[in-house]
Design a protein around this motif. Structure first.
Motif, mmCIF file in Angstrom:
data_model
loop_
_atom_site.group_PDB
_atom_site.id
_atom_site.type_symbol
_atom_site.label_atom_id
_atom_site.label_comp_id
_atom_site.label_asym_id
_atom_site.label_seq_id
_atom_site.Cartn_x
_atom_site.Cartn_y
_atom_site.Cartn_z
ATOM 1 N N GLY A 186 55.807 -6.062 4.905
ATOM 2 C CA GLY A 186 55.295 -6.804 5.980
ATOM 3 C C GLY A 186 54.304 -6.091 6.621
ATOM 4 N N PRO A 187 53.888 -6.648 7.659
ATOM 5 C CA PRO A 187 53.286 -6.129 9.022
ATOM 6 C C PRO A 187 53.996 -4.756 9.383
ATOM 7 N N GLY A 188 53.213 -3.871 9.380
ATOM 8 C CA GLY A 188 53.793 -2.411 9.864
ATOM 9 C C GLY A 188 54.560 -1.623 9.102
ATOM 10 N N THR A 189 54.837 -2.131 7.674
ATOM 11 C CA THR A 189 55.697 -1.250 6.882
ATOM 12 C C THR A 189 55.109 0.069 6.578
ATOM 13 N N GLY A 190 55.815 1.203 6.610
ATOM 14 C CA GLY A 190 55.014 2.339 6.381
ATOM 15 C C GLY A 190 55.181 2.824 4.811
ATOM 16 N N PHE A 191 53.972 3.346 4.470
ATOM 17 C CA PHE A 191 54.054 3.866 2.915
ATOM 18 C C PHE A 191 53.550 5.301 2.815
ATOM 19 N N VAL A 192 53.560 5.665 1.559
ATOM 20 C CA VAL A 192 53.134 7.107 1.500
ATOM 21 C C VAL A 192 52.334 6.941 -0.102
ATOM 22 N N ASP A 198 53.477 -4.591 -6.689
ATOM 23 C CA ASP A 198 54.121 -5.156 -7.885
ATOM 24 C C ASP A 198 55.128 -5.972 -7.183
ATOM 25 N N PRO A 199 54.763 -7.500 -7.744
ATOM 26 C CA PRO A 199 55.539 -8.630 -7.118
ATOM 27 C C PRO A 199 57.188 -8.389 -7.580
ATOM 28 N N ALA A 200 57.643 -7.629 -8.537
ATOM 29 C CA ALA A 200 58.927 -7.621 -9.174
ATOM 30 C C ALA A 200 59.443 -6.382 -8.263
ATOM 31 N N ALA A 201 58.876 -5.484 -7.354
ATOM 32 C CA ALA A 201 59.308 -4.391 -7.002
ATOM 33 C C ALA A 201 59.595 -4.623 -5.421
ATOM 34 N N VAL A 202 59.084 -5.868 -4.803
ATOM 35 C CA VAL A 202 59.172 -5.909 -3.049
ATOM 36 C C VAL A 202 59.363 -7.315 -3.004
ATOM 37 N N THR A 203 59.772 -7.547 -1.472
ATOM 38 C CA THR A 203 59.929 -8.766 -1.008
ATOM 39 C C THR A 203 58.910 -8.839 -0.041
ATOM 40 N N VAL A 223 58.150 4.042 2.786
ATOM 41 C CA VAL A 223 58.938 4.908 3.516
ATOM 42 C C VAL A 223 60.302 4.232 3.628
ATOM 43 N N GLY A 224 61.377 5.229 3.356
ATOM 44 C CA GLY A 224 62.716 4.709 3.414
ATOM 45 C C GLY A 224 63.198 4.411 2.001
ATOM 46 N N SER A 225 62.189 4.143 1.042
ATOM 47 C CA SER A 225 62.433 3.694 -0.262
ATOM 48 C C SER A 225 61.662 4.546 -1.273
ATOM 49 N N PRO A 226 61.655 5.921 -1.157
ATOM 50 C CA PRO A 226 60.876 6.599 -1.975
ATOM 51 C C PRO A 226 61.165 6.908 -3.560
ATOM 52 N N SER A 227 62.059 6.201 -3.928
ATOM 53 C CA SER A 227 62.507 6.268 -5.136
ATOM 54 C C SER A 227 61.503 6.132 -6.504
ATOM 55 N N ALA A 228 60.844 4.779 -6.246
ATOM 56 C CA ALA A 228 59.999 4.358 -7.390
ATOM 57 C C ALA A 228 58.865 3.774 -6.634
ATOM 58 N N PRO A 229 57.857 3.775 -7.123
ATOM 59 C CA PRO A 229 56.229 3.188 -6.471
ATOM 60 C C PRO A 229 56.592 1.615 -6.648
ATOM 61 N N VAL A 230 55.714 1.196 -5.543
ATOM 62 C CA VAL A 230 55.864 -0.472 -5.434
ATOM 63 C C VAL A 230 54.431 -0.988 -5.834
ATOM 64 N N GLY A 231 53.459 -0.138 -6.150
ATOM 65 C CA GLY A 231 51.919 -0.522 -6.006
ATOM 66 C C GLY A 231 51.154 0.786 -6.381
#
Length: 224
Positions: free
Chosen positions: A39-45, A113-118, A88-96
């Motif tokens: 959601g808003p502000g979520t960190g990603f790599v 990926d709608p099956a990988a995130v809420t 960030v915090g869940s680096p094991s698998a890509p979410v998109g």
């Protein structure tokens, strides 16, 4: 004695069967791990080659005209299309994957990926329910991976960018700037030293207008 022992043995057998059945059911119906929240502000790599690494934040999550689950971020956080995105915090698998990187104004799009995130509309003290313009003098707040929640006002406009003293540091790029629950800007860059000089935010309205013209992923974005 025998007539009394047989019912007791049968009862023990029944209880043992129930325990075994319960154990088997528990093992077979164990709850799956919850999906990571975005959601808003979520960190990603973003990952790929060494030249593809970025560490940024998400402005908002929603659906585009094609029904894709997408996230808005800064354009300079998307070095090229098709890069795997991990949280960030869940680096094991890509979410998109990255889809759009535009640098003037500075907006980008990630296809999730709608099956990988809420997906959520509220996170880190910020809620995004719609998209709208910002005006000089309006009180605003932003959130991001680097500095969390900061607030201030829109101090001026520079082209389509909104300048605000809701300050940022590295890692906040792509984070949301909101008036109430309306997304008005996407964190781009500090005009000088971070936390000392105003931050430039790409206009959310202009970014979505250009996405609509291009028909690229993210066109017609509607927050969740």
């Amino acid at each position: 004695m025998k007539p009394r022992r047989r019912p007791l043995l049968r009862l023990i057998g029944v209880l043992a069967g129930l325990v075994l059945a319960g154990t088997t059911m528990s093992a077979g119906t164990a709850a799956a791990a919850p999906l990571p929240v975005v959601g808003p502000g979520t960190g990603f790599v973003t990952t790929g080659g060494l030249d593809d690494l970025t560490l940024c934040s998400i402005a908002a999550v929603g659906y585009d005209d094609a029904g894709r689950l997408v996230a808005l971020t800064a354009g300079h956080c998307v070095l090229r299309a098709g890069l795997p995105v991990t949280l960030v915090g869940s680096p094991s698998a890509p979410v998109g994957t990255t889809a759009v990187g535009h640098w003037g104004p500075d907006y980008g799009v990630i296809v999730l990926d709608p099956a990988a995130v809420t997906p959520v509309s509220s996170l880190g003290g910020i809620t995004v329910t719609d998209i709208g313009p910002g005006a000089v003098g309006q009180p605003v707040c932003k959130t991001g991976l680097g500095s969390g929640l900061t607030c201030g006002r829109i101090t001026e406009t520079r082209g389509s960018d909104l300048m605000s003293d809701a300050l940022t540091v590295w890692g906040d790029s792509g984070g949301p700037l909101v008036v109430g629950t309306t997304l008005v800007g996407i964190a781009s860059h500090a005009s000088g030293a971070p936390l000392v000089t105003p931050t430039a935010y790409a206009s959310a309205v202009e970014s979505l207008r250009l996405l609509g013209v291009s028909g690229a992923p993210g066109a017609g974005f509607r927050p969740v």
